[in-house]
Design a protein around this motif. Sequence first.
Motif, PDB file in Angstrom:
ATOM      1  N   SER A  98       0.836  -1.195   0.000  1.00 40.64           N
ATOM      2  CA  SER A  98       0.000   0.000   0.000  1.00 40.64           C
ATOM      3  C   SER A  98       0.873   1.247   0.000  1.00 40.64           C
ATOM      4  CB  SER A  98      -0.916   0.005   1.220  1.00 40.64           C
ATOM      5  OG  SER A  98      -1.461   1.295   1.461  1.00 40.64           O
ATOM      6  N   PHE A  99       0.603   2.172  -0.946  1.00 37.97           N
ATOM      7  CA  PHE A  99       1.360   3.420  -0.951  1.00 37.97           C
ATOM      8  C   PHE A  99       1.127   4.187   0.342  1.00 37.97           C
ATOM      9  CE2 PHE A  99       0.808   7.994  -1.226  1.00 37.97           C
ATOM     10  CZ  PHE A  99       2.113   8.388  -1.433  1.00 37.97           C
ATOM     11  N   HIS A 100      -0.138   4.297   0.759  1.00 38.72           N
ATOM     12  CA  HIS A 100      -0.445   5.089   1.943  1.00 38.72           C
ATOM     13  C   HIS A 100       0.197   4.485   3.181  1.00 38.72           C
ATOM     14  CE1 HIS A 100      -3.638   6.146  -0.969  1.00 38.72           C
ATOM     15  NE2 HIS A 100      -3.523   7.344  -0.444  1.00 38.72           N
ATOM     16  N   GLY A 101       0.257   3.154   3.255  1.00 40.69           N
ATOM     17  CA  GLY A 101       0.965   2.517   4.350  1.00 40.69           C
ATOM     18  C   GLY A 101       2.458   2.791   4.280  1.00 40.69           C
ATOM     19  N   GLY A 102       3.013   2.708   3.063  1.00 41.41           N
ATOM     20  CA  GLY A 102       4.427   3.011   2.887  1.00 41.41           C
ATOM     21  C   GLY A 102       4.750   4.441   3.263  1.00 41.41           C
ATOM     22  N   LEU A 103       3.828   5.365   2.938  1.00 40.10           N
ATOM     23  CA  LEU A 103       4.033   6.772   3.279  1.00 40.10           C
ATOM     24  C   LEU A 103       4.073   6.957   4.795  1.00 40.10           C
ATOM     25  CD1 LEU A 103       4.301   9.694   2.282  1.00 40.10           C
ATOM     26  CD2 LEU A 103       1.806   9.836   2.336  1.00 40.10           C
ATOM     27  N   LEU A 104       3.158   6.282   5.500  1.00 35.90           N
ATOM     28  CA  LEU A 104       3.174   6.355   6.955  1.00 35.90           C
ATOM     29  C   LEU A 104       4.468   5.749   7.513  1.00 35.90           C
ATOM     30  CD1 LEU A 104      -0.523   5.378   7.784  1.00 35.90           C
ATOM     31  CD2 LEU A 104       0.531   7.647   7.976  1.00 35.90           C
ATOM     32  N   GLY A 105       4.936   4.671   6.884  1.00 33.74           N
ATOM     33  CA  GLY A 105       6.187   4.062   7.314  1.00 33.74           C
ATOM     34  C   GLY A 105       7.366   4.992   7.123  1.00 33.74           C
ATOM     35  N   VAL A 106       7.404   5.679   5.993  1.00 31.71           N
ATOM     36  CA  VAL A 106       8.479   6.642   5.731  1.00 31.71           C
ATOM     37  C   VAL A 106       8.397   7.806   6.714  1.00 31.71           C
ATOM     38  CG1 VAL A 106       9.351   8.335   4.079  1.00 31.71           C
ATOM     39  CG2 VAL A 106       8.761   6.034   3.314  1.00 31.71           C
ATOM     40  N   PHE A 107       7.189   8.271   6.982  1.00 31.80           N
ATOM     41  CA  PHE A 107       7.012   9.374   7.927  1.00 31.80           C
ATOM     42  C   PHE A 107       7.548   8.985   9.302  1.00 31.80           C
ATOM     43  CE2 PHE A 107       4.719  12.139  10.844  1.00 31.80           C
ATOM     44  CZ  PHE A 107       4.781  13.368  10.194  1.00 31.80           C
ATOM     45  N   ALA A 108       7.247   7.754   9.743  1.00 25.19           N
ATOM     46  CA  ALA A 108       7.742   7.282  11.034  1.00 25.19           C
ATOM     47  C   ALA A 108       9.266   7.184  11.021  1.00 25.19           C
ATOM     48  CB  ALA A 108       7.119   5.923  11.374  1.00 25.19           C
ATOM     49  N   ALA A 109       9.823   6.678   9.924  1.00 24.36           N
ATOM     50  CA  ALA A 109      11.277   6.536   9.819  1.00 24.36           C
ATOM     51  C   ALA A 109      11.959   7.898   9.820  1.00 24.36           C
ATOM     52  CB  ALA A 109      11.629   5.769   8.537  1.00 24.36           C
ATOM     53  N   VAL A 110      11.387   8.847   9.080  1.00 24.60           N
ATOM     54  CA  VAL A 110      11.954  10.200   9.032  1.00 24.60           C
ATOM     55  C   VAL A 110      11.859  10.865  10.407  1.00 24.60           C
ATOM     56  CG1 VAL A 110      11.590  12.529   8.102  1.00 24.60           C
ATOM     57  CG2 VAL A 110      11.581  10.551   6.570  1.00 24.60           C
ATOM     58  N   TRP A 111      10.743  10.661  11.099  1.00 19.43           N
ATOM     59  CA  TRP A 111      10.604  11.231  12.452  1.00 19.43           C
ATOM     60  C   TRP A 111      11.674  10.678  13.374  1.00 19.43           C
ATOM     61  CZ3 TRP A 111       9.759   8.595  17.039  1.00 19.43           C
ATOM     62  CH2 TRP A 111       9.572   9.413  18.159  1.00 19.43           C
ATOM     63  N   TRP A 112      11.874   9.363  13.339  1.00 23.22           N
ATOM     64  CA  TRP A 112      12.863   8.730  14.210  1.00 23.22           C
ATOM     65  C   TRP A 112      14.267   9.247  13.898  1.00 23.22           C
ATOM     66  CZ3 TRP A 112      13.674   6.224  18.529  1.00 23.22           C
ATOM     67  CH2 TRP A 112      14.830   5.458  18.693  1.00 23.22           C
ATOM     68  N   TRP A 113      14.604   9.281  12.623  1.00 22.46           N
ATOM     69  CA  TRP A 113      15.938   9.742  12.218  1.00 22.46           C
ATOM     70  C   TRP A 113      16.137  11.203  12.590  1.00 22.46           C
ATOM     71  CZ3 TRP A 113      17.777  13.448   8.833  1.00 22.46           C
ATOM     72  CH2 TRP A 113      19.113  13.332   8.442  1.00 22.46           C
TER      73      TRP A 113
END
Length: 293
Positions: A98-113
């Motif tokens: 899912s693109f929208h799921g992937g987007l949320l995953g990227v958002f979480a990864a960017v927040w953590w980094w």
Amino acid sequence: MIHLHQIDPIALALGPLKIHWYGLMYLLGFAVAWFLGRSRIRAGRLPGVDEHGFGDLMFYGMLGVVLGGRIGYILFYSFGDFLEDPLMLFKVWQGGMSFHGGLLGVFAAVWWWSWRRGLHLMDTMEFVAPIVPPGLGFGRLGNYIGGELWGKPTGSDWGVIFPRALPEQLSNLDATALRTQFESGALDAFARHPSQLYQAVLEGLVLFVALWIYSLKPRPRYSVAGLFALLYGVFRFAVEFVREPDSQLGYLAFGWLTMGQVLSLPLIAIGLIWLWMSRRAPTLQPQLPASAG
């Protein structure tokens, strides 16, 4: 003009090991993101971060895409099947991202980094947004090559005939028999919109060109990420009108509303809000890494 889709989804077979075009499209998307991101790092578009730091960001981002994309697909599109078979979460070879799921995953990864480095989340998002669209475009090309996520029937003398979308008695024909049926014109009524290619052009090429040109000059915080969210949401919402809804869900309301459209509405709203917030936000100025000075 009507085209018969007969592309082998397997790019290379080495004994039991089969490399699919869809997987290669993901790798190509990551490679282009790496190339574009390094050029932005060298231009000082994320002050205080060097190429090593960007490498860490790419690693977390790739994890976010894969994990978020898979989990999002399960939650948004196949939760009922997941309850019956929880192990399907790990059966990535069966497809389902899912693109929208992937987007949320990227958002979480960017927040953590960003949190670990003491950076403002949105400054990193502004940096990342322009390098994402090529991967989206390659992913849609992978969908097309795999003959999946096809569009609705065109009802005209143009489109693409996807064998997997044909009635059972026709989809079971071998390639030669299917080609014979196609050349006789017997399959013309089954031509469909190649919605994967529409999305590749809009979400990949058009979105990339718009964001890349817009981000060539320093822009206020929230503006680049806001433009990404707004344009993607609008493009996805529009293409869904000619895309076949997911068979396990169908239309959610009104005889036309799809899950893709429902998930795109928040993106459109967030994009508008971020663009409004950018009016009074500071502008991050480029700063070359110390090693480049």
